[in-house]
Design an enzyme around this catalytic site. Structure first.
Site, PDB file in Angstrom:
ATOM      1  N   ASP A  92      -6.475 -11.779 -56.363  1.00  0.00           N
ATOM      2  CA  ASP A  92      -7.307 -11.706 -57.556  1.00  0.00           C
ATOM      3  C   ASP A  92      -8.763 -11.584 -57.105  1.00  0.00           C
ATOM      4  O   ASP A  92      -9.133 -12.058 -56.034  1.00  0.00           O
ATOM      5  CB  ASP A  92      -7.096 -12.965 -58.399  1.00  0.00           C
ATOM      6  CG  ASP A  92      -7.750 -12.877 -59.765  1.00  0.00           C
ATOM      7  OD1 ASP A  92      -8.346 -11.825 -60.068  1.00  0.00           O
ATOM      8  OD2 ASP A  92      -7.671 -13.853 -60.526  1.00  0.00           O
ATOM      9  N   ASP A 271       2.181 -13.277 -62.729  1.00  0.00           N
ATOM     10  CA  ASP A 271       1.949 -14.458 -61.886  1.00  0.00           C
ATOM     11  C   ASP A 271       1.504 -15.591 -62.780  1.00  0.00           C
ATOM     12  O   ASP A 271       1.005 -15.378 -63.883  1.00  0.00           O
ATOM     13  CB  ASP A 271       0.859 -14.181 -60.849  1.00  0.00           C
ATOM     14  CG  ASP A 271      -0.528 -14.224 -61.482  1.00  0.00           C
ATOM     15  OD1 ASP A 271      -1.253 -15.207 -61.267  1.00  0.00           O
ATOM     16  OD2 ASP A 271      -0.896 -13.276 -62.212  1.00  0.00           O
TER      17      ASP A 271
END
Length: 376
Positions: A92, A271
């Site tokens: 990320d 996720d």
């Protein structure tokens, strides 16, 4: 990175595909365990590989940048060599973490200024700098820097936020195209669709993101305070536009029911910290429902944690023993629960894939949503 769409369910938009990266293949739909600082909390990598059967894990740019820092990861030869995980990694950009530091960050045109949650030191994330950091990390899939507005944002704020995210995306995309990986393999770069809960902003963002022709695309800014039905509506809006020949990643979602609903709407990758975070607090997700392992009802239940469970620990330990570990505050309880929940999540997406290929996903999913939301 390569993606092949292999099957679509007959009754909905659920898809089965195959992503190929430099560190291996990923069968979609897929759930990705969160390894924020380069480790999945309470779980060894051999357990992730053999028992949980994880095909890809996440790392987080914000946390890895602050600790251990890019100097250490660069000297190690990238995150794969630093932590020993040989399969794919997605990172990320840190945008959500900076968003979470609302009291300690300031967004400007040049980027996001923030103070470290560790020592209060000042830092700046720019779209270009976040690409450079992820080049050093060496993740197989890198994410663009974006602003993640709260789900309750009014329209004007959401519109301004989206415009900033798009300007940042143009800069990050340019930096990605003019740089190369450090370790001899290619890295993919996923732009992120934003727009809060407003369909016109979501469409505008999806069209802009799709126009770049990236290897894959992400849907961000959901599960941040808006109702679940609004989240599902936004997924549908976005996936009408995002290309079908590229993987779609729904960020930070969610419960087992959320995952099944997202898959039905054409999402490929997901996720969430929920399986490990909730597991550490005694909540177990199973194919039959949700168990709170601190409840007294399990105190003398000597049956396996889940007789038909996906993990070896489900058959090794009893409900009574796991409850004993939790009420005794033993660390082993956290490990067992984390392994169980992650193995269940990975089992769930594997089963979804099987039913998509068989063409009966929708009927199976409708029944499974009832099961996984039941309190035991």
């Amino acid at each position: 990175m390569d993606y092949k769409l292999l099957a679509t369910d007959k009754a909905c938009n659920a898809r089965a595909g195959l992503i190929t990266t430099a560190h291996g293949e990923i069968e979609t739909p897929i759930f990705m365990p969160v390894g924020t600082v380069g480790s999945v909390k309470g779980v060894h990598f051999h357990e992730l590989e053999d028992d949980i059967k994880a095909q890809i894990i996440l790392g987080n740019t914000y946390h890895l940048y602050l600790r251990p820092g890019m100097d250490i990861i660069g000297k190690a030869g990238g995150l794969h060599k630093f932590n020993g995980w040989k399969r794919p990694i997605l990172t990320d950009s840190g945008g959500f973490q900076v968003f979470s530091l609302s009291a300690n960050r300031k967004l400007k045109e040049e980027g996001a200024y923030f103070r470290s949650h560790i020592d209060g030191s000042k830092h700046l994330f720019t779209p270009e700098g976040v690409v450079d950091i992820q080049r050093i990390i060496g993740s197989d899939i890198m994410m663009a820097l974006d602003e993640c507005p709260p789900g309750t944002s009014d329209y004007q704020y959401a519109r301004r936020s989206l415009a900033l995210t798009h300007r940042w995306l143009e800069r990050g995309w340019k930096r990605y195209k003019e740089t190369e990986g450090h370790y001899g393999y290619s890295q993919a770069y996923f732009p992120i669709v934003q727009g809060c809960v407003y369909p016109d902003l979501r469409r505008q963002s999806a069209e802009f993101v799709a126009s770049l022709g990236a290897d894959g695309n992400a849907i961000g800014g959901l599960a941040v305070g808006e109702p679940a039905e609004k989240m599902y509506e936004m997924i549908e809006v976005v996936n009408e536009i995002l290309p079908t020949d590229k993987p779609r990643y729904l960020m930070g979602v969610g419960t087992p029911a959320n995952i099944l609903e997202a898959i039905e709407r054409g999402v490929d990758m997901m996720d969430c910290v929920m399986p490990t975070r909730n597991g550490r607090n005694g909540m177990l997700f199973t194919r039959h429902g949700i168990m709170n392992m601190r409840n007294k009802k399990w105190a003398d239940d000597f049956s396996p944690i889940e007789e038909d469970g996906a993990s070896e620990v489900d058959r090794m330990y009893t409900k009574a023993y796991l409850r004993h570990l939790f009420v005794s505050q033993e660390l082993l309880a956290l490990q067992i629960a984390s392994i169980h929940n992650l193995a269940f999540y990975l089992w769930l997406v594997r089963e979804a894939r099987k039913h998509i290929i068989a063409g009966d996903f929708k009927a199976w999913k409708d029944e499974m949503v009832v099961n996984v939301t039941r309190r035991l």
